[in-house]
Each structure stands twice: as C-alpha cells, then as structure tokens.
Design a protein around this motif. Structure first.
Motif, PDB file in Angstrom:
ATOM      1  N   LEU A  26     -31.105  30.216 -69.778  1.00 40.12           N
ATOM      2  CA  LEU A  26     -30.904  30.120 -68.337  1.00 40.12           C
ATOM      3  C   LEU A  26     -32.209  30.235 -67.552  1.00 40.12           C
ATOM      4  O   LEU A  26     -32.250  29.875 -66.383  1.00 40.12           O
ATOM      5  N   GLY A  27     -33.259  30.756 -68.171  1.00 40.90           N
ATOM      6  CA  GLY A  27     -34.539  30.874 -67.484  1.00 40.90           C
ATOM      7  C   GLY A  27     -34.659  32.097 -66.585  1.00 40.90           C
ATOM      8  O   GLY A  27     -35.542  32.156 -65.732  1.00 40.90           O
ATOM      9  N   PHE A  28     -33.797  33.102 -66.782  1.00 42.69           N
ATOM     10  CA  PHE A  28     -33.899  34.332 -66.006  1.00 42.69           C
ATOM     11  C   PHE A  28     -35.147  35.100 -66.464  1.00 42.69           C
ATOM     12  O   PHE A  28     -35.509  35.072 -67.635  1.00 42.69           O
ATOM     13  N   LYS A  29     -35.786  35.814 -65.535  1.00 42.40           N
ATOM     14  CA  LYS A  29     -36.969  36.628 -65.846  1.00 42.40           C
ATOM     15  C   LYS A  29     -36.516  38.033 -66.263  1.00 42.40           C
ATOM     16  O   LYS A  29     -35.685  38.650 -65.595  1.00 42.40           O
ATOM     17  N   VAL A  30     -37.076  38.538 -67.356  1.00 41.93           N
ATOM     18  CA  VAL A  30     -36.773  39.903 -67.788  1.00 41.93           C
ATOM     19  C   VAL A  30     -37.585  40.860 -66.919  1.00 41.93           C
ATOM     20  O   VAL A  30     -38.818  40.857 -66.961  1.00 41.93           O
ATOM     21  N   ASP A  31     -36.899  41.649 -66.117  1.00 39.46           N
ATOM     22  CA  ASP A  31     -37.568  42.633 -65.262  1.00 39.46           C
ATOM     23  C   ASP A  31     -37.919  43.877 -66.058  1.00 39.46           C
ATOM     24  O   ASP A  31     -39.006  44.413 -65.917  1.00 39.46           O
ATOM     25  N   HIS A  32     -36.964  44.327 -66.837  1.00 44.96           N
ATOM     26  CA  HIS A  32     -37.248  45.426 -67.764  1.00 44.96           C
ATOM     27  C   HIS A  32     -36.181  45.498 -68.844  1.00 44.96           C
ATOM     28  O   HIS A  32     -35.056  45.058 -68.664  1.00 44.96           O
ATOM     29  N   ASP A  33     -36.611  46.029 -69.974  1.00 46.62           N
ATOM     30  CA  ASP A  33     -35.752  46.246 -71.134  1.00 46.62           C
ATOM     31  C   ASP A  33     -36.135  47.621 -71.643  1.00 46.62           C
ATOM     32  O   ASP A  33     -37.160  47.788 -72.299  1.00 46.62           O
ATOM     33  N   THR A  34     -35.346  48.615 -71.275  1.00 45.89           N
ATOM     34  CA  THR A  34     -35.708  50.003 -71.533  1.00 45.89           C
ATOM     35  C   THR A  34     -34.700  50.677 -72.455  1.00 45.89           C
ATOM     36  O   THR A  34     -33.500  50.662 -72.184  1.00 45.89           O
TER      37      THR A  34
END
Length: 132
Positions: A26-34
């Motif tokens: 989908l091309g979404f940007k990963v803001d954070h993966d915590t």
C-alpha cells in the motif's frame, strides 16, 4: 477548537505480514515499530499525505482480526491509485462509479486478515457549502 482524527486501530493476526502489506503493497510509511516485551508490540503506519495513521499491535490492540470495515482512503486519481495497487499485488476490485458527480467513484480491497478498505476519488472538496 479542532477535533482531528489521528489514529485508526486495525486488528490483525500477524504483525509482520501486516507490516509488509501496508508498507510494501500500500505504500504506507512506518512511523514506528516498537517492542515493549515479548508480549507487547505496537506498529504505526501512515498513508502518503495523510494526517491520520493506523495502529496495530500485539498485547496492546484489542479487536478481532478482520473486523475493521468501511475505512476510506481518498485520492484525486482513482485510475492511477488502482493501477499502483494492482502493480504492487493487491487484489482490488474494478472501479465502481456510483454517479457522475465528483466523489462518486470507488475501489475496494481487503488486507490479509479481511479488514475492508475503500478508496474514494475526490477531485474537489466542498468548502462552506460550495465545491472548490
């Protein structure tokens, strides 16, 4: 006072699979993966140009995977958006034209868990009761 919509929770069964789908397809940007612990992880992604993000998680987000229905993304060129999704391997339906008025065209797709999304084409926005 403004009331802004900032986050929509998306219930999923597999965070890594969902991250790949939303980021790569989908091309979404990963803001954070915590990761907070073995049992707690939160993942936030944002669609291109959006002020609202989606959040999914393990041990934090409640909800049955696949129960999110009816969330809409908006684009100015639906044919181009559909072509991008198809090129990225997303199973997306044909363009549905509800009427000839602006805002009456949609495409629909599901994520790997069955959460349902709509993409609406809007070329002009109503401001103060008038289209601009």
């Amino acid at each position: 006072m403004d009331w802004t919509l900032e986050v929509i929770v998306v219930p999923v069964s597999d965070l890594d699979r969902s991250k790949r789908f939303y980021e790569e397809q989908l091309g979404f940007k990963v803001d954070h993966d915590t990761t907070f612990s073995e049992d707690a992880r939160v993942l936030q992604l944002t669609p291109p140009g959006s002020g609202c993000s989606i959040v999914m998680g393990k041990g934090i987000v409640k909800g049955e995977p696949g129960t999110l229905k009816g969330v809409q993304l908006v684009v100015s060129d639906l044919e181009k958006a559909r072509a991008q999704l198809v090129e990225r391997g997303v199973e997306v339906g044909e363009i549905v034209r509800m009427n000839e008025a602006d805002g009456g065209s949609f495409i629909f797709f599901d994520d790997p868990d069955g959460n349902s999304w709509a993409v609406q084409e809007i070329k002009a926005r109503a401001t103060g009761g008038e289209w601009k």
